[in-house]
Design an enzyme around this catalytic site. Structure first.
Site, PDB file in Angstrom:
ATOM      1  N   ASP A   1      -6.763  -5.798  10.317  1.00  0.00           N
ATOM      2  CA  ASP A   1      -6.579  -5.068   9.064  1.00  0.00           C
ATOM      3  C   ASP A   1      -5.086  -4.994   8.696  1.00  0.00           C
ATOM      4  O   ASP A   1      -4.202  -5.200   9.546  1.00  0.00           O
ATOM      5  CB  ASP A   1      -7.165  -3.652   9.238  1.00  0.00           C
ATOM      6  CG  ASP A   1      -7.644  -3.038   7.932  1.00  0.00           C
ATOM      7  OD1 ASP A   1      -7.282  -3.539   6.864  1.00  0.00           O
ATOM      8  OD2 ASP A   1      -8.372  -2.021   7.991  1.00  0.00           O
TER       9      ASP A   1
ATOM     10  N   ASP B   1     -13.459  -2.993   0.094  1.00  0.00           N
ATOM     11  CA  ASP B   1     -13.974  -1.726   0.621  1.00  0.00           C
ATOM     12  C   ASP B   1     -15.060  -1.168  -0.280  1.00  0.00           C
ATOM     13  O   ASP B   1     -15.754  -0.225   0.094  1.00  0.00           O
ATOM     14  CB  ASP B   1     -12.835  -0.698   0.732  1.00  0.00           C
ATOM     15  CG  ASP B   1     -12.100  -0.834   2.055  1.00  0.00           C
ATOM     16  OD1 ASP B   1     -12.556  -1.596   2.921  1.00  0.00           O
ATOM     17  OD2 ASP B   1     -11.052  -0.181   2.220  1.00  0.00           O
TER      18      ASP B   1
END
Ligand code: DGJ
Length: 731
Positions: free
Chosen positions: A478, A548
């Site tokens: 990430d 997301d």
């Protein structure tokens, strides 16, 4: 050879599977771009050159006797700053005398089979016989030598380009802009297509008319970013999804980039892409070379759809790691939306148990397993398992998860340090910052200075400790903030302009090390969703967390935009709970499944919270996906009805994946906004007109030609958010 040199005319002709690219050495040694488009044959193409000086500046050197010639209007192959071409330059060098005048003239060239490796950056590959390369060297009197690399692929409509600057003088020079590629088109009718967005709303597609002057899309965030993607296309005025011309430009780079287009007063359109010059300066010492990232140029005469399919195939065959394409991708459950930071080993194992019972392959343990990270306020950089949450560490957790018959994946955010972390307390200087200024903070964290070898060593060692001691088969990498106050402690004053690019080079070096040390660990890229979703990242990460935002209605646009430049096999898509955590929208489980099945399928929810009926539906979804996964991974994408298509007062979207041999297809239709009893036929594409296809679920048989010409009959009322999915197999 796909590249030919016609000595008398001094013309180079590059042919790909569907396109021709022509450049020439003109009078005075200027290198001119003559043509790029559909195939043309091999007579002298010099007549394509436009000679109009328009009273502009003309070089006085005797070697250019033609007064109609001016750099200001020439079709420059690689325009340099300062010598009469006033349009956007691909190259600007501050030389040892302090001026920025550069004038490039042809020096030499070579043509050979294959493709040379690019040092220090990811680039596309070519096997034996796949491609040929032209190296064309130009020179400025200061001793700056520019090598332009062109590789033409025989079985793809693709040309790759990049540049190398070599300082053959005895003094340092400063590179202020060095683009990877620039093309001058002798038309001004194009529209620009690009993808824009932000967190949770990545890659929305925009097409806009190009007016006179300059248009740019770029990033100065230190990452290719959420806001623009390093991809853009010029579309002919009549270009549609399946017809007309599209020229795509994709930059294989993960840092600051710029794609600039200029339409000049005389009808020329110049497009170029490369490292963003605003945030870049590079000191090139005598004898040194600088390489740009690679640009990939794709030409389609079958519209945007043809362009996307060509790029998808090219990335699959020449960029993505074969190993991960050949093995079926694990269908994962990720615990992020199930637990956020609130979990312990028993909770994770209970999710894994449910996942195993549902038929999933892997549990991915997301953020919160290390340091004292019970919120996003701390511990990034302290890559030591929190044994209060997970007694026995990641190794023990892996054993428990593996005992249930499924694999374990693990989240890292390696490039960061929380302000509240042991790492930051011990090495505050390891974070990117400018002495004497506030350090901007985002999500309570700083960015580590990856241009430093000691920082990269730390990250490598910390990750290696975990990955060597636990059976982790997958890493989610990430990256959740952008770079600010970009200076580096270890670089001298006159090299601070190099920090952004050195950061990206450092990242690639680190990724090379990690992927070589742990070749069996598959990696998924993520940057708060799709914030660094670019071809260079896909070189390391065969799949990328698309967004997301897991709401299937939002995902229609996000996944459509992503599909413009990237194949489904890279697009990580999960079914999440309803109501959706980002939007609050309630949707049917079937539709969440159908939309996630357009990419690398998985779940982002707590299966323990599902009803028995939902659990049965999930089992069926997983089995169905396994039966069609090869079509999604290897098939050609046809976007039949783009998101937002209005019909009879309703709103629909439809797409189809077709195996390259046309033996199977997966059709998906989503009715976003309902319509009552419309007559509705959706025409399929890409099938074999003469073959009979059977709908695997119903056994109903259709002729390919009928499905493509008359269409699939979807007449009837549907509920908001309802979908139709059909797996077709040819007899
Ligand atoms: C941002 C990612 O996009 C999410 O999927 C999740 O991994 C969080 N970071 C964790 O902090």
């Amino acid at each position: 050879m796909s590249i030919k040199y016609y000595e008398n005319e001094r013309i180079f002709k590059l042919d790909t599977s569907n396109s021709t690219y022509v450049l020439a050495v003109g009078e005075g040694g200027y290198v001119l771009g003559m043509y790029y488009g559909a195939h043309v044959d091999e007579h002298d193409l010099r007549y394509l050159y436009v000679r109009e000086g328009h009273d502009s500046t003309v070089p006085l050197s005797a070697s250019v006797p033609d007064w109609r010639f001016s750099p200001d209007t020439m079709q420059a192959e690689y325009p340099a700053y300062g010598s009469g071409d006033y349009r956007i330059p691909a190259l600007k060098i501050k030389n040892a005398d302090g001026n920025t005048v550069t004038d490039l003239r042809y020096l030499r060239h070579s043509i050979y089979a294959g493709k040379p490796a690019l040092r220090g950056m990811p680039s596309t590959k070519a096997g034996d016989g796949d491609a040929d390369t032209l190296e064309l060297v130009c020179r400025d009197i200061t001793g700056a030598e520019i090598t332009l690399y062109y590789t033409a692929y025989k079985n793809h409509p693709i040309i790759t380009r990049r540049a190398r600057v070599t300082n053959t003088s005895c003094e340092a020079m400063y590179l202020e802009r060095v683009y990877s590629a620039s093309v001058d088109f002798t038309r001004d009718e194009y529209r620009l297509l690009h993808m824009w967005g932000c967190w949770g709303r990545e890659k929305h597609v925009e097409r806009r008319a190009l007016g006179h002057g300059t248009t740019s899309i770029s990033s100065t965030r230190g990452a290719s970013g959420h806001y623009h993607n390093p991809f853009a296309a010029l579309l002919s005025h009549d270009c549609t999804e399946e017809t007309g011309e599209a020229y795509g430009f994709s930059l294989v780079y993960s840092g600051n980039f710029s794609i600039d287009v200029e339409v000049d007063a005389f009808g020329l359109t110049r497009i170029m892409c490369g490292v963003d010059p605003e945030s870049f300066e590079w000191k090139l010492e005598a004898g040194e070379s600088f390489d740009t990232p690679e640009a990939v140029l794709v030409y389609s005469d079958c519209g945007e759809g043809g362009m996307s399919r060509a790029l998808h195939r090219f990335w699959r065959e020449h960029l993505l790691e074969k190993k991960w394409l050949e093995a079926p991708r694990p269908i994962v459950v990720n615990n992020w939306e199930a637990t956020y930071f609130d979990f312990d080993a028993d909770k994770i194992v209970s999710i894994a148990k449910e996942a195993a019972e549902l038929g999933l392959d892997m549990l991915v343990l997301d953020d919160g397993w290390f340091g004292v990270r019970n919120s996003d306020r701390c511990s990034l950089g302290d890559w030591v398992c929190n044994e209060e949450k997970l007694p026995g560490g990641i190794g023990k957790l892996a054993e428990r998860v593996n005992a249930l018959g499924i694999k374990l994946g693990l989240w890292f955010e390696p490039e960061m340090a929380s302000r509240d972390s042991d790492l930051y307390r011990a090495h505050p200087d390891w974070c990117i910052q400018t002495k004497g200024r506030d350090m901007s903070i985002a999500r309570h964290q700083y960015v580590l200075d990856l241009s430093r070898a000691d920082v990269r060593d730390y990250i490598f060692d910390a990750m290696s400790k975990i990955l060597s001691n636990a059976h982790v088969e997958y890493v989610k990498w990430d990256f959740n903030r952008n770079l600010t106050e970009y200076s580096s402690e270890l670089l001298p004053k006159d090299r601070q302009g190099e920090v952004f690019h050195r950061y990206v080079l450092g990242l690639y070096e680190l990724l090379d090390r990690i992927t070589s040390a742990f070749p069996d660990v598959m990696m998924e890229g993520c940057a708060s969703g799709g914030g660094r979703y670019d071809p260079a990242m896909l070189y390391y990460f065969p799949q990328y967390w698309t967004s997301d935002d897991t709401d299937p209605v939002e995902r229609l646009k996000i996944q459509y935009g992503t599909s413009i430049a990237y194949p489904a096999c890279t697009m990580s898509c999960h079914v999440s709970a309803s109501p959706n955590h980002q939007t609050g929208r309630e949707t049917m489980l079937s539709t969440r499944g159908a939309v996630a099945a357009a990419g690398v399928f998985g779940y982002e929810l707590d299966p323990g919270k599902m009803t028995e009926r939902e659990r049965e539906e999930i089992k069926a979804q997983i089995a169905d996906y396994r039966a069609v996964r090869h079509i999604v991974m290897e098939g050609d994408l046809y976007r039949l009805l783009l998101p937002g298509t209005e019909t009879h007062g309703g709103e629909v979207c439809a797409w189809e994946y077709v195996m390259p041999d046309r033996s199977e297809a997966l059709f998906t239709y989503v009715c976003v906004r309902t319509m009552i009893a419309p007559v509705s036929f959706v025409r399929l594409r890409g099938l074999d007109a003469d073959r009979v296809y059977t709908d695997v679920k119903t056994g109903r048989r259709y002729r390919g030609g009928t499905l493509m010409n008359a269409g699939l009959n979807l007449t009837g009322s549907r509920r908001d958010g309802e979908c139709v999915v059909m797996h077709l197999k040819a007899e």
